[in-house]
Scaffold this active site. Structure first.
Site, PDB file in Angstrom:
ATOM      1  N   GLU A 159       0.817  -1.213   0.000  1.00  0.00           N
ATOM      2  CA  GLU A 159       0.000   0.000   0.000  1.00  0.00           C
ATOM      3  C   GLU A 159       0.852   1.265   0.000  1.00  0.00           C
ATOM      4  O   GLU A 159       1.461   1.604   1.011  1.00  0.00           O
ATOM      5  CB  GLU A 159      -0.933   0.028   1.208  1.00  0.00           C
ATOM      6  CG  GLU A 159      -1.850   1.239   1.183  1.00  0.00           C
ATOM      7  CD  GLU A 159      -2.843   1.269   2.329  1.00  0.00           C
ATOM      8  OE1 GLU A 159      -3.788   2.067   2.267  1.00  0.00           O
ATOM      9  OE2 GLU A 159      -2.667   0.493   3.301  1.00  0.00           O
ATOM     10  N   GLU A 219     -12.003   2.224   4.012  1.00  0.00           N
ATOM     11  CA  GLU A 219     -11.029   2.643   5.024  1.00  0.00           C
ATOM     12  C   GLU A 219     -11.107   4.162   5.225  1.00  0.00           C
ATOM     13  O   GLU A 219     -10.241   4.918   4.789  1.00  0.00           O
ATOM     14  CB  GLU A 219      -9.611   2.216   4.633  1.00  0.00           C
ATOM     15  CG  GLU A 219      -8.660   2.283   5.822  1.00  0.00           C
ATOM     16  CD  GLU A 219      -7.230   1.968   5.468  1.00  0.00           C
ATOM     17  OE1 GLU A 219      -6.549   1.352   6.298  1.00  0.00           O
ATOM     18  OE2 GLU A 219      -6.780   2.350   4.368  1.00  0.00           O
TER      19      GLU A 219
END
Length: 303
Positions: A184, A279
């Site tokens: 990520e 998220e």
């Protein structure tokens, strides 16, 4: 077995019960049994704590009733085995998928894998092995990996090589179990080594493993580089997981500048059948904010 075939609910005196009496949890007077979302959006625990205040299983049941088909839980690695088993059992009953949790042995937010030091490599590999155990327990397939901060005293090429070598070793662990670590790129601080999609794409190609792919977080990539659809197109063959958050503010779609309708249309037309992790925070507090968040996702879900 489909969730709605498994759970037949009766509203009795403010309690929702299964026909068999096996499950009992607070009734949700609003919005029972919504149709599943077409895209596989995955909330996280705490997102609906006011609508489902009865704990982990209660919140999962509420998510499923609102049409969500998956969950992500960054902190799963740190949960007790009892909680992990409870989550896994409840999700199986609800026919839900498990999204990412974070492979975090304590070195993600410091200068670590870029240094090439054995102590950081050993800790990373040990955490990968622990993550395999948890993934099997909760039926997870993807785990988030963050390589840590830049080592500013070292040339960027050497740092990149150090990260690639560490990830190759991690991929070997996950490959044995059919699991995938997703890298990520983040925007939280300029000290983070992994910051751009093309950089992450290059590293995945260098690792050369089906167990090392990209987690494309739309919020972070909007902050770091923008041009979202073109960037996703260029890196698409390495993207295995997607996360959501509008910018500025990191709240639900429709609260910032990102045209999520167009972004989701692109993702859908690419044939993506993976999970899109929610998220982000809630734009408004309380139960009303939670219901508004669900409505926001209904507005941008593909038709």
């Amino acid at each position: 077995m489909k969730r709605r075939g498994f759970i037949k609910k009766l509203c009795l005196g403010g309690t929702v019960m299964s026909v068999s009496g096996a499950l009992s949890f607070p009734a949700y007077s609003e919005r029972l049994e919504e149709e599943p979302f077409k895209m596989d959006f995955a909330p996280h625990f705490g997102m609906f704590k006011n609508s489902a205040p009865g704990g982990l299983a209660d919140e999962l049941k509420f998510m499923a009733d609102q049409g969500f088909r998956s969950l992500e839980d960054n902190g799963m690695l740190g949960r007790s085995i009892d909680d992990q088993n409870l989550i896994a059992k409840t999700m199986e009953q609800l026919n839900m998928r498990m999204g990412v949790f974070v492979v975090d042995g304590g070195d993600n937010w410091k200068t670590s894998l870029t240094t090439g030091k054995q102590e950081f490599l050993d800790n990373f590999l040990n955490t990968c092995k622990k993550s395999v155990e948890v993934a099997k327990r909760v039926n997870a397939k993807w785990m988030t990996v963050v390589p840590g901060f830049y080592e500013r005293r070292m040339p960027i090429g050497i740092q990149t090589a150090n990260v690639i070598e560490a990830l190759k070793r991690g991929a070997e662990i996950f490959e044995l179990h059919g699991l995938t670590m997703v890298l990520e790129p983040l925007s939280d601080t300029p000290e983070l080594f992994l910051r751009n999609a093309d950089q992450t794409y290059m590293i995945c190609k260098a690792v050369g493993s089906p167990s090392c792919k990209i987690l494309y977080d739309i919020y972070h990539m909007q902050r770091n580089e923008g041009n979202l659809i073109a960037t996703m197109q260029n890196t698409w063959d390495e993207i295995a997981y997607i996360q959501i958050g509008d910018n500025p503010g990191r709240k639900e779609p429709g609260t910032g500048e990102i045209h999520y309708g167009n972004v989701f249309k692109f993702i859908h037309e690419k044939g993506f059948d993976g999970i899109l992790g929610m998220e982000h925070g809630n734009a408004m507090p309380g139960k009303d904010g939670e219901l508004a968040l669900i409505d926001a996702y209904r507005k941008v879900d593909v038709q």
